[in-house]
Design a protein around this motif. Sequence first.
Motif, PDB file in Angstrom:
ATOM      1  N   ARG A   5     -54.575 -22.948 -28.979  1.00 43.90           N
ATOM      2  CA  ARG A   5     -54.913 -22.825 -27.561  1.00 43.90           C
ATOM      3  C   ARG A   5     -54.145 -22.385 -26.421  1.00 43.90           C
ATOM      4  NH1 ARG A   5     -59.884 -26.701 -27.409  1.00 43.90           N
ATOM      5  NH2 ARG A   5     -61.674 -24.833 -28.887  1.00 43.90           N
ATOM      6  N   ILE A   9     -53.461 -19.433 -24.117  1.00 47.33           N
ATOM      7  CA  ILE A   9     -53.317 -19.212 -22.431  1.00 47.33           C
ATOM      8  C   ILE A   9     -51.694 -17.963 -23.028  1.00 47.33           C
ATOM      9  CG2 ILE A   9     -52.894 -21.290 -21.249  1.00 47.33           C
ATOM     10  CD1 ILE A   9     -54.634 -22.947 -22.061  1.00 47.33           C
ATOM     11  N   GLY A  16     -51.703 -10.493 -18.748  1.00 48.26           N
ATOM     12  CA  GLY A  16     -52.214 -10.552 -16.652  1.00 48.26           C
ATOM     13  C   GLY A  16     -51.361 -10.305 -15.544  1.00 48.26           C
ATOM     14  N   LEU A  20     -50.894  -7.417 -14.126  1.00 58.97           N
ATOM     15  CA  LEU A  20     -50.866  -7.678 -12.598  1.00 58.97           C
ATOM     16  C   LEU A  20     -50.150  -6.494 -11.232  1.00 58.97           C
ATOM     17  CD1 LEU A  20     -52.954  -8.421  -9.978  1.00 58.97           C
ATOM     18  CD2 LEU A  20     -51.102 -10.433  -9.986  1.00 58.97           C
ATOM     19  N   VAL A  23     -49.888  -2.589 -11.992  1.00 56.46           N
ATOM     20  CA  VAL A  23     -52.032  -2.581 -11.499  1.00 56.46           C
ATOM     21  C   VAL A  23     -51.486  -2.753  -9.348  1.00 56.46           C
ATOM     22  CG1 VAL A  23     -53.860  -3.045 -10.281  1.00 56.46           C
ATOM     23  CG2 VAL A  23     -53.710  -3.178 -12.346  1.00 56.46           C
TER      24      VAL A  23
ATOM     25  N   GLN B  81     -58.238 -27.641 -20.634  1.00 59.10           N
ATOM     26  CA  GLN B  81     -57.605 -26.372 -21.414  1.00 59.10           C
ATOM     27  C   GLN B  81     -58.761 -25.385 -21.287  1.00 59.10           C
ATOM     28  OE1 GLN B  81     -57.218 -26.679 -25.681  1.00 59.10           O
ATOM     29  NE2 GLN B  81     -55.125 -25.900 -25.747  1.00 59.10           N
ATOM     30  N   LEU B  82     -59.828 -25.618 -22.223  1.00 55.55           N
ATOM     31  CA  LEU B  82     -61.269 -24.635 -22.139  1.00 55.55           C
ATOM     32  C   LEU B  82     -61.440 -24.004 -21.179  1.00 55.55           C
ATOM     33  CD1 LEU B  82     -63.285 -26.471 -24.630  1.00 55.55           C
ATOM     34  CD2 LEU B  82     -61.796 -24.326 -24.836  1.00 55.55           C
ATOM     35  N   VAL B  84     -59.013 -24.113 -18.966  1.00 55.58           N
ATOM     36  CA  VAL B  84     -58.132 -22.452 -18.863  1.00 55.58           C
ATOM     37  C   VAL B  84     -58.746 -20.625 -18.816  1.00 55.58           C
ATOM     38  CG1 VAL B  84     -54.958 -21.822 -18.789  1.00 55.58           C
ATOM     39  CG2 VAL B  84     -56.121 -23.678 -18.097  1.00 55.58           C
ATOM     40  N   LEU B  85     -59.178 -21.474 -20.136  1.00 55.76           N
ATOM     41  CA  LEU B  85     -58.724 -19.902 -21.262  1.00 55.76           C
ATOM     42  C   LEU B  85     -59.946 -19.310 -20.745  1.00 55.76           C
ATOM     43  CD1 LEU B  85     -57.377 -18.803 -23.525  1.00 55.76           C
ATOM     44  CD2 LEU B  85     -59.324 -19.682 -24.768  1.00 55.76           C
ATOM     45  N   LEU B  88     -59.419 -17.382 -17.517  1.00 58.36           N
ATOM     46  CA  LEU B  88     -57.644 -16.935 -18.094  1.00 58.36           C
ATOM     47  C   LEU B  88     -58.718 -15.197 -17.892  1.00 58.36           C
ATOM     48  CD1 LEU B  88     -54.972 -16.550 -17.760  1.00 58.36           C
ATOM     49  CD2 LEU B  88     -55.027 -17.153 -19.763  1.00 58.36           C
ATOM     50  N   TRP B  91     -60.222 -13.305 -14.936  1.00 52.99           N
ATOM     51  CA  TRP B  91     -59.376 -12.809 -14.244  1.00 52.99           C
ATOM     52  C   TRP B  91     -58.110 -11.342 -14.781  1.00 52.99           C
ATOM     53  CZ3 TRP B  91     -52.955 -13.583 -15.264  1.00 52.99           C
ATOM     54  CH2 TRP B  91     -53.267 -12.894 -14.255  1.00 52.99           C
ATOM     55  N   ILE B  92     -58.335 -11.628 -16.205  1.00 57.31           N
ATOM     56  CA  ILE B  92     -57.693 -10.447 -16.555  1.00 57.31           C
ATOM     57  C   ILE B  92     -58.370  -9.345 -16.454  1.00 57.31           C
ATOM     58  CG2 ILE B  92     -56.320  -9.234 -18.531  1.00 57.31           C
ATOM     59  CD1 ILE B  92     -55.390 -11.813 -19.650  1.00 57.31           C
ATOM     60  N   ILE B  95     -58.178  -7.576 -13.526  1.00 55.69           N
ATOM     61  CA  ILE B  95     -57.750  -6.964 -12.992  1.00 55.69           C
ATOM     62  C   ILE B  95     -57.418  -5.429 -13.086  1.00 55.69           C
ATOM     63  CG2 ILE B  95     -54.842  -6.831 -13.314  1.00 55.69           C
ATOM     64  CD1 ILE B  95     -54.224  -9.118 -14.828  1.00 55.69           C
ATOM     65  N   PRO B  96     -57.984  -4.513 -13.579  1.00 57.00           N
ATOM     66  CA  PRO B  96     -57.727  -2.924 -13.336  1.00 57.00           C
ATOM     67  C   PRO B  96     -58.760  -2.845 -12.358  1.00 57.00           C
ATOM     68  CG  PRO B  96     -58.169  -3.575 -15.883  1.00 57.00           C
ATOM     69  CD  PRO B  96     -57.780  -5.225 -14.651  1.00 57.00           C
ATOM     70  N   VAL B 104     -60.964  -6.423  -6.102  1.00 54.00           N
ATOM     71  CA  VAL B 104     -60.021  -7.239  -5.171  1.00 54.00           C
ATOM     72  C   VAL B 104     -60.589  -9.216  -5.174  1.00 54.00           C
ATOM     73  CG1 VAL B 104     -58.175  -7.966  -3.331  1.00 54.00           C
ATOM     74  CG2 VAL B 104     -58.779  -5.451  -4.492  1.00 54.00           C
ATOM     75  N   TYR B 121     -55.093 -29.251 -15.689  1.00 54.29           N
ATOM     76  CA  TYR B 121     -54.904 -28.520 -17.463  1.00 54.29           C
ATOM     77  C   TYR B 121     -53.709 -29.297 -17.009  1.00 54.29           C
ATOM     78  CZ  TYR B 121     -53.304 -27.721 -21.769  1.00 54.29           C
ATOM     79  OH  TYR B 121     -53.206 -27.770 -23.517  1.00 54.29           O
ATOM     80  N   LEU B 125     -52.230 -32.619 -19.268  1.00 56.39           N
ATOM     81  CA  LEU B 125     -51.479 -32.499 -20.256  1.00 56.39           C
ATOM     82  C   LEU B 125     -50.542 -33.666 -20.105  1.00 56.39           C
ATOM     83  CD1 LEU B 125     -51.556 -31.105 -22.165  1.00 56.39           C
ATOM     84  CD2 LEU B 125     -49.513 -29.633 -21.336  1.00 56.39           C
ATOM     85  N   LYS B 209     -68.764 -23.617 -23.915  1.00 54.10           N
ATOM     86  CA  LYS B 209     -67.732 -24.538 -25.006  1.00 54.10           C
ATOM     87  C   LYS B 209     -67.821 -25.721 -25.349  1.00 54.10           C
ATOM     88  CE  LYS B 209     -64.554 -22.743 -28.351  1.00 54.10           C
ATOM     89  NZ  LYS B 209     -64.520 -22.195 -28.848  1.00 54.10           N
ATOM     90  N   LEU B 213     -66.622 -28.231 -28.295  1.00 50.06           N
ATOM     91  CA  LEU B 213     -65.197 -29.202 -28.414  1.00 50.06           C
ATOM     92  C   LEU B 213     -66.021 -30.763 -28.503  1.00 50.06           C
ATOM     93  CD1 LEU B 213     -62.319 -30.029 -27.005  1.00 50.06           C
ATOM     94  CD2 LEU B 213     -63.238 -30.296 -25.182  1.00 50.06           C
ATOM     95  N   GLU B 216     -66.141 -31.080 -32.224  1.00 51.46           N
ATOM     96  CA  GLU B 216     -65.152 -30.771 -32.770  1.00 51.46           C
ATOM     97  C   GLU B 216     -64.623 -32.533 -32.368  1.00 51.46           C
ATOM     98  OE1 GLU B 216     -62.349 -28.428 -31.037  1.00 51.46           O
ATOM     99  OE2 GLU B 216     -63.627 -27.077 -31.676  1.00 51.46           O
TER     100      GLU B 216
END
Lengths: 189, 221
Positions: A5, A9, A16, A20, A23, B81-82, B84-85, B88, B91-92, B95-96, B104, B121, B125, B209, B213, B216
Motif C-alpha cells: 500500500r 501511495i 498526482g 497537478l 494542469v 494508511q487507508l 491517505v489512499l 489520494l 485528489w488525483i 486534478i483535471p 478547484v 499516518y 508510522l 475498507k 482491515l 485482516e
Amino acid sequence: MTKERNLVIIVLLIIGVAALCVVEFGFKANIRHQEQQYALAQLNPQTNDFSNIVKFKNPYVGDNGNDVNLNANLPFANVPHTFSIDDTTRELDVLYTKSEQDLGMATSQFQASLVYNATANFAMIDNLNEITLKFPGASYHVTRAQVLSWYGVAPTQLTNKSSWKRDVQSKLSNLKYVSDAFRAFFGRF
Amino acid sequence: MNDLEGYIHRQFSKYKHKKEINEFRDEVLVNLQARIDDEMAQGKSQQGAFNIAVKSLGNVDLLMDGHQEVERNRFRRGAAQLAVLYALIPWIITIPLRFFHPGVLANTGWTLLLFIAGVVYLYFLYQTGSGETTQVINVGRLRNVTTVIWVLWTIYVFLSTCFTLGTWFASDIWFHLSIQIIGPYMFASFVVSVVLPFISVFIPLYFVKIQHLLQEQKGSV
C-alpha cells in the motif's frame, strides 16, 4: 500488505504531483496567457472582438448598465472612466481620468481608438444622438449624423460581423484613413 | 451492593440495559462469585480471591458480541494508511477538474484532507509503542456508523444533484428562458457540477475498507 500500500501511495502521489504540475503550470498557464493576450487585443481597435460588443446592442442610451458594459469591452476600457447621460439630448459623455500624454499611445493609435469607440457606441446604441469622449485637457465630440455621413450608411447597419470587419476595423490600419476619419468625426487634425 | 457487584456494574455501565445484556451480566456475576467462593475455600483471603476472579474475567468488551481486539498501533497505522489512499485517489481524479471553479474547490478540499491524513499516518508510522498495546473495537457500532455515513452520503448526493439540475435548468420554469448549453466548455462545466459530489463516495468506501482491515487483523492478537 502495508508495504504494498505504501508503494501504491508513493506511485499515486508522484502521478498526482505530475498531473497537478501539468494542469497548473502547463495547460492553465497557457490559458491564462491566452486570456491576457485576448484582453490586450480588446484594447486595439483592429483586433477588438466584435462578438464581444454586439452582445450589448441596445435601443436606449438610458440603459446605463449596458453603456458601461459596452465601453468596458472597447479600447480605453483599461483607463478608469465614468459616464454622464443626458436623456433629453440623448448624449453620452465618457469621462476618462488619464490624458493622451499619460496613456503614452501613438497619435494614430489614439485617434483610431476614438473613431472606433465612437462608431461602436453609435452602432450598438440605437437612440444615441451624440457622444463626447473626454480626457483631461481635451474632449472629442461627434454626432450620429457625422458618423452616418462618414460611413455612408446608418451606424446600426454596420452591426454584423462582416460589415464591421470590412467597413470599420480593417480600414483602421490605414494611417491616412484614420487621420481623415478623425477629422470628419471630431473636426480636428 | 458488594465489591464484586460494583465492579461488574462498572464494567457493563457503557452498554445499554437490554434484557440479554442484563442476563449476561448476571451470569458473569454468578460465575465470578462462584470463583471467589472456590478460591476462598482453598484458603485464599477475600481480597486475594477477588483479584484472581477479576483477573480471570479479562476484558469484558471482548465477551460481548460484535467486539474485536486489535493491536492498537498496527490498527491505527493501517486506518491512517487507508485514509491517505482514499484521499489520494479522489485528489488525483479532481486534478483535471481544476479547469472549473467547483473543481478547484473540490480538489483543494481533497488536498487538505490528504495532507491531514498524511500527517496522521506519518505520526503513527514513527510512533514508538507505549502503554496499552491492544484496543477493543466495537465492530457492530462501526458497521452502524458506516450505514449512517452511506445514508448521509446518499442524501448529500441527491440534494446536490437536485440543486445543480435546479440551478441549470429550473430557472426556465420561472423566467421562461429556454435551456441553453452553449459550447463544449459550458457542457463540461455542467457535467463537472453533476459528477463532483459523486467523487465523495470515497468517504463511505473508506469506512467499509476499515471493516475489511479489521477482518485482516482478526486473530492477530
